[in-house]
Design a protein around this motif. Sequence first.
Motif, PDB file in Angstrom:
ATOM      1  N   GLU A 142     -17.189  -2.364  34.897  1.00  0.00           N
ATOM      2  CA  GLU A 142     -16.813  -3.377  33.921  1.00  0.00           C
ATOM      3  C   GLU A 142     -17.880  -3.558  32.849  1.00  0.00           C
ATOM      4  O   GLU A 142     -17.586  -3.606  31.646  1.00  0.00           O
ATOM      5  N   ALA A 177     -11.485  -1.760  34.590  1.00  0.00           N
ATOM      6  CA  ALA A 177     -12.328  -1.877  33.398  1.00  0.00           C
ATOM      7  C   ALA A 177     -11.684  -1.295  32.133  1.00  0.00           C
ATOM      8  O   ALA A 177     -11.671  -1.963  31.089  1.00  0.00           O
ATOM      9  N   HIS A 180      -9.050  -3.631  30.849  1.00  0.00           N
ATOM     10  CA  HIS A 180      -9.628  -4.810  30.209  1.00  0.00           C
ATOM     11  C   HIS A 180     -10.118  -4.482  28.800  1.00  0.00           C
ATOM     12  O   HIS A 180     -10.074  -5.338  27.913  1.00  0.00           O
TER      13      HIS A 180
END
Length: 210
Positions: A142, A177, A180
């Motif tokens: 992330e 990740a 996102h």
Amino acid sequence: MTGSIAPQVWERFTSTTGFMPEDEARALHAVALEAGAGTWLEIGTYCGKSTVLLADAARQAGARLVTVDHHHGSEENQPGWEWHDTTLVDESTGRLDTLPHFRPVLDANADVLSAVVADTRVVATWWGSPVQLLFLDGNHTEDTAQHDYRAFAPHVVSGGLLLVHDVFPDPVDGGQAPWHVVQAAVTDGGFEQVGEYGSLRVLRRSRSVG
């Protein structure tokens, strides 16, 4: 999408170690051909599998490709993880080292391809060139994925392309990740999604931010 991949290019792609399904690879090449001439930036080289296709498309589009990687592998490539490949370990250091395996790809595309061997956090401190195409396929933690997006996406020109690989909205299918990153790009990054090919997302900058 238009364009085709020459047999010798496809052969090099299939023989290069890496992780990209064939349908996504063909989509990557076709979409890249739509990007304008200028500088294209790939984050995450590994052994150069996707680089083969981006370099070929760049040559056809009159662009230049820069690919960035420290070549010691992402978290999931390290010993004990699912995607660790013992054949890529340097026996003298005991560390994963993909740079020697990438060298044939670099040499074959030296007319359009430059390689930066460094951590993206270092490259981000000096990168200042406008980018027509940005392909994010580096470390998928992330923290690093968000860093790479926020460090390099602002350099994508109006109308330029942002391509994000390994996007899985459902956590059952993979890490979150890259998903996102796509959400951030659409929500507040000035991008709109214009294509979806397996785990590859294609976004285009529709407005300036900041």
